[in-house]
Design an enzyme around this catalytic site. Structure first.
Site, short mmCIF file in Angstrom:
data_model
loop_
_atom_site.label_atom_id
_atom_site.label_comp_id
_atom_site.label_asym_id
_atom_site.label_seq_id
_atom_site.Cartn_x
_atom_site.Cartn_y
_atom_site.Cartn_z
N LEU A 104 -37.30 -13.76 48.55
CA LEU A 104 -37.20 -14.49 47.27
C LEU A 104 -35.80 -15.09 47.13
O LEU A 104 -34.81 -14.34 47.19
CB LEU A 104 -37.46 -13.54 46.10
CG LEU A 104 -38.87 -12.96 45.98
CD1 LEU A 104 -38.88 -11.72 45.11
CD2 LEU A 104 -39.83 -14.01 45.44
N HIS A 105 -35.72 -16.37 46.95
CA HIS A 105 -34.39 -16.97 46.76
C HIS A 105 -34.39 -18.22 45.89
O HIS A 105 -33.35 -18.81 45.64
CB HIS A 105 -33.75 -17.30 48.10
CG HIS A 105 -34.41 -18.49 48.78
ND1 HIS A 105 -35.59 -18.40 49.46
CD2 HIS A 105 -34.05 -19.78 48.83
CE1 HIS A 105 -35.92 -19.58 49.92
NE2 HIS A 105 -35.01 -20.45 49.55
N ARG A 106 -35.59 -18.67 45.42
CA ARG A 106 -35.64 -19.90 44.62
C ARG A 106 -34.87 -19.71 43.32
O ARG A 106 -35.05 -18.67 42.64
CB ARG A 106 -37.07 -20.25 44.24
CG ARG A 106 -37.94 -20.67 45.34
CD ARG A 106 -37.90 -22.16 45.61
NE ARG A 106 -38.36 -22.33 46.96
CZ ARG A 106 -37.70 -22.94 47.93
NH1 ARG A 106 -36.54 -23.52 47.68
NH2 ARG A 106 -38.18 -23.02 49.14
#
Ligand code: UD1
Length: 385
Positions: A217-219
């Site tokens: 997860l990095h958005r």
């Protein structure tokens, strides 16, 4: 600027997902008898060892010929700095074509520089659209496609997206997916999860393969806002109640967890947080998973190619073929919706899919062959067959 036909191909990379696309392409360019020399330019958008150097090794990418070393910054500062540093390289090298891949800030910055110097731009992975302008990548995609001369696509509906924006079909070529070229080449060398955990000194009591959820997860929409990140961490704790979670944490996400004081919420023996992993480790993590939860673009494609169920924690996807044909379900970040999809996946073994057309390991060769013909046409003036 005067254009010499024998100028090199300037191949641009900047951030992690670019490297998987450029590795097979550079190889195909450098072994193609009719193409000019290929020069690798790294903007330096990603510079950490784990996001950068390790991937060059795993993907057998040669060291960049030019490194612009731009580093991090706001979108405007980073994009402007890449442009400022790339412009003299283009003026000096007089390329036949600038090749950009994907949708990161480096992609847009370098295509804009080239277009203004009237150097042809080839965009690989063109025509993908989430129709969500709150994603920085969507802006990068739309603008890069608009100013590119050649648009290489990974799935057929990309051409329809481009047609809607008035882009001439003659510029568009369906070639397949470079990510899958890299994936198929690296799969035999993938690192088993058990070896990865041993190396990291972690223990999860997994018996063989297919026992964990792999998470990335990095958005910005999931991690930059305190409430959104809190919600994501709650969901991961729920996931961990069902099966062990292995989560290589992106530096952006790591920084936000620290900023919001959420470190304590990761103290769960069923959640193994790791530093960003190399490519061979990442492939092993996906291949050996029961399910993957992600907001990445590339991982939606890789799980479809591997036949592993993927739950995409975003409101939309620019890669609809992974849903129409592959193993992907777009579930957003609503806790109930994610857990319902997860429980269904664990109960049934998850969505079955098939591998899309031309995701066959030959995309790089198709691009090299097409580009060689296209450049020859520009020299001789003969129409492209
Ligand atoms: C970028 C891409 C995104 C891609 C992702 C893959 C854009 C707009 N976004 O997002 O599409 O999915 O890469 O990783 O281009 N940082 C480090 N080390 C690094 C690089 C970054 O610690 O080597 C940290 C910095 O704090 C930086 C932050 O991560 O400010 C964000 O980096 P940036 O390159 O701006 O975007 P990503 O979130 O990595």
């Amino acid at each position: 600027m005067a254009q010499t036909e024998a100028g090199p191909l300037l191949c641009v990379v900047g951030a992690r997902p670019n490297f998987m696309k450029m590795a097979p392409l550079l190889k195909a360019f450098r072994t193609h008898p009719e193409l000019p020399k290929a020069v690798l330019v790294h903007t330096g958008q990603h510079y950490d060892f784990a996001l950068n150097d390790q991937l060059f090794v795993d993907l057998e990418l040669p060291s960049p010929d030019v490194n612009l070393e731009v580093g991090s910054g706001t979108h405007a500062a980073q994009t402007a700095e890449i442009m400022r540093r790339f412009e003299p390289v283009v003026i000096d090298r007089k390329p036949s074509c600038v090749i950009v891949v994907g949708d990161v800030n480096s992609t847009l910055a370098c295509s804009l520089v080239a277009a203004k110097l009237q150097v042809p731009v080839a965009h690989v992975e063109a025509g993908l659209r989430s129709y969500d302008r709150s994603m920085p990548e969507e802006i990068n995609r739309v603008l890069t496609d608009r100013i590119s001369d050649l648009l290489y696509t990974t799935e057929r509906n990309a051409e329809a997206n481009l047609a809607k924006e008035g882009i001439d079909g003659h510029q568009v070529q369906f070639v397949g997916n470079l990510m899958i070229d890299s994936l198929l080449a690296a799969l035999p060398k993938a690192v088993a999860v058990s070896d990865l955990l041993r190396r990291e000194g972690r223990e999860l009591g997994l018996n063989g393969s297919h026992g964990h959820a792999a998470v990335t997860l990095h958005r910005p929409s999931n991690v930059d806002d305190a409430e959104a990140l809190s919600n994501v961490l709650t969901i991961l704790a729920d996931v961990a109640d069902r099966l062990p979670v292995i989560w290589p944490v992106h530096p952006r996400t790591r920084a936000k967890i620290a900023e919001f004081g959420y470190e304590g919420r990761l103290e769960n023996p069923r959640i193994v947080c790791l530093p960003p992993q190399g490519y061979l480790e990442m492939i092993g993590l996906m291949r050996d998973a029961s399910v993957v939860l992600t907001d990445s673009g590339g991982i939606q494609e890789e799980t479809t190619a591997l036949g592993i169920p993927c739950l995409t924690m975003r409101p939309n996807t620019e890669r609809p073929i992974t849903v129409d044909q592959g193993t992907n379900l777009v579930v957003g970040s609503d806790r109930r919706r994610v857990l319902t999809a997860l429980d269904e996946t664990l109960r049934t073994g998850g969505k079955r899919g098939r591998v899309p057309e031309f995701w066959d390991g030959m995309a790089a060769q198709r691009i090299a062959d097409h580009l060689a013909k296209w450049l020859a046409t520009r020299t001789t003036g003969k129409p492209l067959q």
